[in-house]
Design a protein around this motif. Structure first.
Motif, PDB file in Angstrom:
ATOM      1  N   GLU A 218       0.820  -1.211   0.000  1.00 50.59           N
ATOM      2  CA  GLU A 218       0.000   0.000   0.000  1.00 50.59           C
ATOM      3  C   GLU A 218       0.856   1.265   0.000  1.00 50.59           C
ATOM      4  O   GLU A 218       1.890   1.339   0.664  1.00 50.59           O
ATOM      5  CB  GLU A 218      -0.908  -0.002   1.230  1.00 50.59           C
ATOM      6  CG  GLU A 218      -1.927   1.119   1.232  1.00 50.59           C
ATOM      7  CD  GLU A 218      -2.939   0.960   2.345  1.00 50.59           C
ATOM      8  OE1 GLU A 218      -2.664   1.451   3.454  1.00 50.59           O
ATOM      9  OE2 GLU A 218      -3.979   0.326   2.105  1.00 50.59           O
ATOM     10  N   ASP A 219       0.391   2.281  -0.751  1.00 52.97           N
ATOM     11  CA  ASP A 219       1.080   3.573  -0.747  1.00 52.97           C
ATOM     12  C   ASP A 219       0.984   4.204   0.631  1.00 52.97           C
ATOM     13  O   ASP A 219      -0.050   4.124   1.294  1.00 52.97           O
ATOM     14  CB  ASP A 219       0.473   4.502  -1.795  1.00 52.97           C
ATOM     15  CG  ASP A 219       0.822   4.083  -3.212  1.00 52.97           C
ATOM     16  OD1 ASP A 219       1.976   3.651  -3.430  1.00 52.97           O
ATOM     17  OD2 ASP A 219      -0.041   4.184  -4.097  1.00 52.97           O
ATOM     18  N   ASP A 220       2.063   4.854   1.075  1.00 55.25           N
ATOM     19  CA  ASP A 220       2.152   5.413   2.423  1.00 55.25           C
ATOM     20  C   ASP A 220       1.847   6.906   2.483  1.00 55.25           C
ATOM     21  O   ASP A 220       1.541   7.438   3.551  1.00 55.25           O
ATOM     22  CB  ASP A 220       3.551   5.178   2.997  1.00 55.25           C
ATOM     23  CG  ASP A 220       3.849   3.697   3.097  1.00 55.25           C
ATOM     24  OD1 ASP A 220       3.074   2.990   3.747  1.00 55.25           O
ATOM     25  OD2 ASP A 220       4.850   3.262   2.506  1.00 55.25           O
ATOM     26  N   GLY A 221       1.973   7.604   1.358  1.00 53.43           N
ATOM     27  CA  GLY A 221       1.740   9.036   1.352  1.00 53.43           C
ATOM     28  C   GLY A 221       2.107   9.629   0.015  1.00 53.43           C
ATOM     29  O   GLY A 221       2.197   8.915  -0.993  1.00 53.43           O
ATOM     30  N   VAL A 222       2.317  10.928   0.015  1.00 52.44           N
ATOM     31  CA  VAL A 222       2.735  11.621  -1.198  1.00 52.44           C
ATOM     32  C   VAL A 222       4.103  12.255  -0.957  1.00 52.44           C
ATOM     33  O   VAL A 222       4.453  12.579   0.178  1.00 52.44           O
ATOM     34  CB  VAL A 222       1.729  12.705  -1.637  1.00 52.44           C
ATOM     35  CG1 VAL A 222       0.403  12.085  -2.032  1.00 52.44           C
ATOM     36  CG2 VAL A 222       1.533  13.781  -0.594  1.00 52.44           C
ATOM     37  N   THR A 223       4.852  12.394  -2.019  1.00 53.08           N
ATOM     38  CA  THR A 223       6.062  13.203  -1.957  1.00 53.08           C
ATOM     39  C   THR A 223       5.788  14.494  -2.720  1.00 53.08           C
ATOM     40  O   THR A 223       5.149  14.489  -3.775  1.00 53.08           O
ATOM     41  CB  THR A 223       7.300  12.496  -2.535  1.00 53.08           C
ATOM     42  OG1 THR A 223       7.001  11.998  -3.829  1.00 53.08           O
ATOM     43  CG2 THR A 223       7.753  11.365  -1.644  1.00 53.08           C
TER      44      THR A 223
END
Length: 123
Positions: free
Chosen positions: A13-18
């Motif tokens: 799963e993706d953890d956040g945005v950069t």
């Protein structure tokens, strides 16, 4: 300025945005620098339509800051940037995308602002 969804750990799963604030010169070319410490203020907002069906910012879901140290932090293909975890965002359950606003503070005392109008708010 760009934002992209990213996965920082071993799960799927993706953890956040950069957040990738890119400093450009008068010719819209990236200013190349390194070994700098440039503060960046970040705000991420949900959006809504006004009475004229124009998109506008609505609820602030994240406010924070970070630092970029090289021009590569502004390039989303070079894996730098400022990490903003989804767990740090207070996103209403029906929202999936929003706008990210950044203010960059350069060493000469100037500030520059940018917006990305397509930021993922959920994994």
């Amino acid at each position: 300025m760009d934002t992209i969804k990213e996965n920082w750990d071993a799960d799927a799963e993706d953890d956040g945005v950069t957040v990738h604030p890119d400093l450009l010169d008068q010719y819209d070319e990236t200013v190349k620098y390194s070994d700098a410490s440039i503060p960046v203020d970040i705000q991420i907002w949900t959006t809504k339509f006004d009475n004229n069906f124009k998109d506008q910012k609505d609820k602030l879901v994240y406010k924070g800051s970070g630092t970029i140290t090289t021009w590569k932090d502004g390039n989303m293909f070079m894996k730098g940037g400022i990490k903003v975890p989804f767990s740090s965002m207070n996103v209403p359950s029906d929202e999936t995308y929003g706008w990210t606003y950044v203010t960059i503070h350069t060493p000469d005392g100037k500030t520059y602002e940018a917006v990305d109008k397509f930021t993922a708010l959920t994994p």
